[in-house]
Motif scaffolding. Structure first.
Motif, PDB file in Angstrom:
ATOM      1  N   LEU A  13      13.571  18.789 -42.291  1.00 50.35           N
ATOM      2  CA  LEU A  13      12.688  18.737 -41.115  1.00 50.35           C
ATOM      3  C   LEU A  13      11.219  18.590 -41.500  1.00 50.35           C
ATOM      4  O   LEU A  13      10.421  18.026 -40.732  1.00 50.35           O
ATOM      5  N   THR A  14      10.835  19.064 -42.693  1.00 58.24           N
ATOM      6  CA  THR A  14       9.420  19.107 -43.047  1.00 58.24           C
ATOM      7  C   THR A  14       8.795  17.726 -43.109  1.00 58.24           C
ATOM      8  O   THR A  14       7.687  17.512 -42.591  1.00 58.24           O
ATOM      9  N   TRP A  50      17.410  18.579 -37.069  1.00 62.77           N
ATOM     10  CA  TRP A  50      17.202  19.338 -38.301  1.00 62.77           C
ATOM     11  C   TRP A  50      16.592  20.710 -38.011  1.00 62.77           C
ATOM     12  O   TRP A  50      16.921  21.703 -38.669  1.00 62.77           O
ATOM     13  N   THR A  51      15.689  20.776 -37.030  1.00 59.97           N
ATOM     14  CA  THR A  51      15.070  22.050 -36.689  1.00 59.97           C
ATOM     15  C   THR A  51      16.093  23.023 -36.116  1.00 59.97           C
ATOM     16  O   THR A  51      16.098  24.209 -36.460  1.00 59.97           O
ATOM     17  N   SER A  93      16.356  13.111 -46.055  1.00 56.09           N
ATOM     18  CA  SER A  93      15.773  12.920 -44.736  1.00 56.09           C
ATOM     19  C   SER A  93      14.838  11.715 -44.714  1.00 56.09           C
ATOM     20  O   SER A  93      14.859  10.913 -43.774  1.00 56.09           O
ATOM     21  N   THR A 132       8.105   7.715 -44.236  1.00 54.41           N
ATOM     22  CA  THR A 132       8.887   8.951 -44.257  1.00 54.41           C
ATOM     23  C   THR A 132       9.446   9.225 -45.643  1.00 54.41           C
ATOM     24  O   THR A 132       9.494  10.371 -46.102  1.00 54.41           O
ATOM     25  N   LEU A 166      14.195  15.040 -35.973  1.00 55.36           N
ATOM     26  CA  LEU A 166      13.448  16.286 -36.163  1.00 55.36           C
ATOM     27  C   LEU A 166      14.048  17.412 -35.334  1.00 55.36           C
ATOM     28  O   LEU A 166      14.202  18.543 -35.815  1.00 55.36           O
ATOM     29  N   SER A 191      15.886   8.537 -42.509  1.00 57.42           N
ATOM     30  CA  SER A 191      14.997   8.268 -41.379  1.00 57.42           C
ATOM     31  C   SER A 191      14.458   6.853 -41.414  1.00 57.42           C
ATOM     32  O   SER A 191      14.337   6.191 -40.374  1.00 57.42           O
ATOM     33  N   SER A 217      12.965  23.477 -31.168  1.00 58.70           N
ATOM     34  CA  SER A 217      13.766  22.261 -31.078  1.00 58.70           C
ATOM     35  C   SER A 217      14.042  21.890 -29.633  1.00 58.70           C
ATOM     36  O   SER A 217      13.959  20.717 -29.246  1.00 58.70           O
ATOM     37  N   LEU A 236       9.666  15.086 -41.564  1.00 60.34           N
ATOM     38  CA  LEU A 236       9.634  14.491 -40.230  1.00 60.34           C
ATOM     39  C   LEU A 236       8.522  15.063 -39.372  1.00 60.34           C
ATOM     40  O   LEU A 236       7.974  14.365 -38.508  1.00 60.34           O
ATOM     41  N   VAL A 237       8.173  16.332 -39.576  1.00 58.54           N
ATOM     42  CA  VAL A 237       7.097  16.932 -38.786  1.00 58.54           C
ATOM     43  C   VAL A 237       5.824  16.105 -38.892  1.00 58.54           C
ATOM     44  O   VAL A 237       5.125  15.869 -37.897  1.00 58.54           O
TER      45      VAL A 237
END
Length: 414
Positions: A315-316, A278-279, A260, A136, A275, A264, A379, A318-319
């Motif tokens: 969030l990016t 954050w979303t 992040s 991550t 995720l 994480s 989310s 983590l996606v």
């Protein structure tokens, strides 16, 4: 001898690939995020509606997200990424000579979008394969260039547009994109793999649920980057003030991605829970963007834009980091390709829908409302927020209970 990616995780050549991916992302998403500067120019020059102009970005995003992984499996990531850099640059150069909106659809939308797609998925899968424990963080560092380039490119391309018109600025962006080619050459040659297991993930419920949620993310995620500049100018701010709004989001985007990734990897919470949080925060900040700008207070708009940049950056990473946990590292390339292909449908309609809402309402408020709602709904689709908050509360209560239990003993011992 050439070492296979899985033999030396969390180090070695993997960090070289992180640097290469860093540059590639700045020349893909960094450039995509500055196209909001050209939005007003295109509307005026081609005398078209906001909805029609919005299709340029949507075609580019949809094409970018529907190609790359399959070819990477078939021919190897190295060749595919280098070909993508060539197509991305040629598409933007041809766009600089556009005489009609359809020309922009084909050049900036289809050709550059195809090039971006050939770059992103194979580079992403290659970096993922080189890391395990620090995956991550590696993705966060790689993707942080998107915010850095957005911060630097917005005022830069505003200046280039004024000096050389939008045609000259697009020509320069095309030349910059050719730097992706040597980045692709840094990928170690690897025997292409078969994609026999690629379609099997479509029958797995966790994967399908995740794709649906990400599709909702995608429908709203890019809207601020294409409409925030135009909206800021519409409510009375200058061109440079409007450009710096996106620069503020780009600067905090960098911090969000790195924070992040670091947080994480500490392992305190499951990645999918983080995720979801954050979303939801990203969606909420998008909802607040028109509220802050309609107050005509520039500092308020800058603050909300900065919060949006931080949360959207967080969030990016983590996606994509969650995906190996769902399908396994060995199936990442194929699963990532299908993942982006499916969610590209939402990306295709998201920005034009926001442009349509602007055309019928006369402003961008409804556009941001739609975008923010899509992220919040995505989310909720993950279905992890209640579990996240219950786990957080339980951890807090356990910590308090432990301190209460041992506190008197410690005091007597002293």
């Amino acid at each position: 001898t050439v070492r296979a990616p899985g033999e030396d995780p969390d180090g070695g050549w993997g960090w070289v690939l992180v640097a290469a991916f860093f540059v590639c992302n700045s020349l893909i998403y960094g450039l995509m995020r500055v196209f909001g500067i050209f939005f007003v120019e295109f509307v005026q020059y081609f005398e078209e509606s906001a909805q029609a102009i919005s299709w340029i970005s949507s075609i580019g995003v949809a094409t970018q997200q529907s190609t790359g992984a399959a070819l990477g499996n078939a021919y190897g990531a190295r060749v595919v990424v280098m070909a993508g850099g060539l197509l991305a640059g040629l598409g933007l150069i041809l766009a600089s000579q556009a005489t009609s909106l359809f020309h922009l659809y084909l050049s900036m939308g289809v050709m550059s979008g195809l090039g971006w797609g050939l770059i992103f998925s194979p580079m992403m899968a290659t970096v993922i394969a080189h890391f395990t424990r620090r995956r991550t963080l590696a993705l966060g560092v790689s993707l942080s260039s998107i915010g850095l380039s957005a911060f630097a490119f917005n005022p830069l391309f505003q200046m280039l547009k004024e000096m050389y018109t939008w045609r000259g600025a697009l020509l320069i962006s095309g030349a910059l994109s050719f730097n992706i080619i040597p980045c692709g050459a840094l990928i170690q040659p690897k025997k292409p793999s078969l994609a026999a297991e690629r379609l099997s993930v479509l029958f797995e419920r966790p994967y399908i649920t995740y794709v649906i949620a990400a599709s909702l993310f995608n429908a709203g995620y890019f809207v601020p980057y294409f409409h925030l500049v135009a909206h800021s100018r519409q409510v009375g701010f200058s061109e440079y003030q409007a450009a710096f709004v996106l620069s503020a989001a780009g600067a905090t985007d960098i911090l969000g991605r790195i924070f992040s990734g670091w947080f994480s990897d500490l392992g305190h919470f499951r990645l999918i829970h983080l995720l979801a949080v954050w979303t939801a925060l990203t969606g909420l900040s998008i909802l607040l963007l028109p509220v802050s700008s309609l107050t005509a207070l520039y500092p308020a708009l800058m603050v909300v834009s900065s919060v949006y940049g931080f949360c959207s950056g967080a969030l990016t990473s983590l996606v994509f980091a969650v995906l190996p946990q769902i399908v396994g590292v060995s199936r990442v390339m194929g699963a990532l390709g299908l993942f982006q292909m499916i969610e590209s449908g939402a990306g295709l309609i998201g920005t034009p829908l926001s442009g349509f809402l602007r055309d019928i309402t006369g402003d961008y408020v409804a556009s941001f409302m739609m975008a923010g709602s899509c992220l919040i709904l995505g989310s909720l689709t993950l279905g992890t927020l209640p579990h996240f908050f219950s786990c957080t509360l339980r951890n807090i209560l356990n910590t308090v209970a432990i301190k209460t239990k041992h506190g008197p003993n410690e005091q007597r011992a002293t």
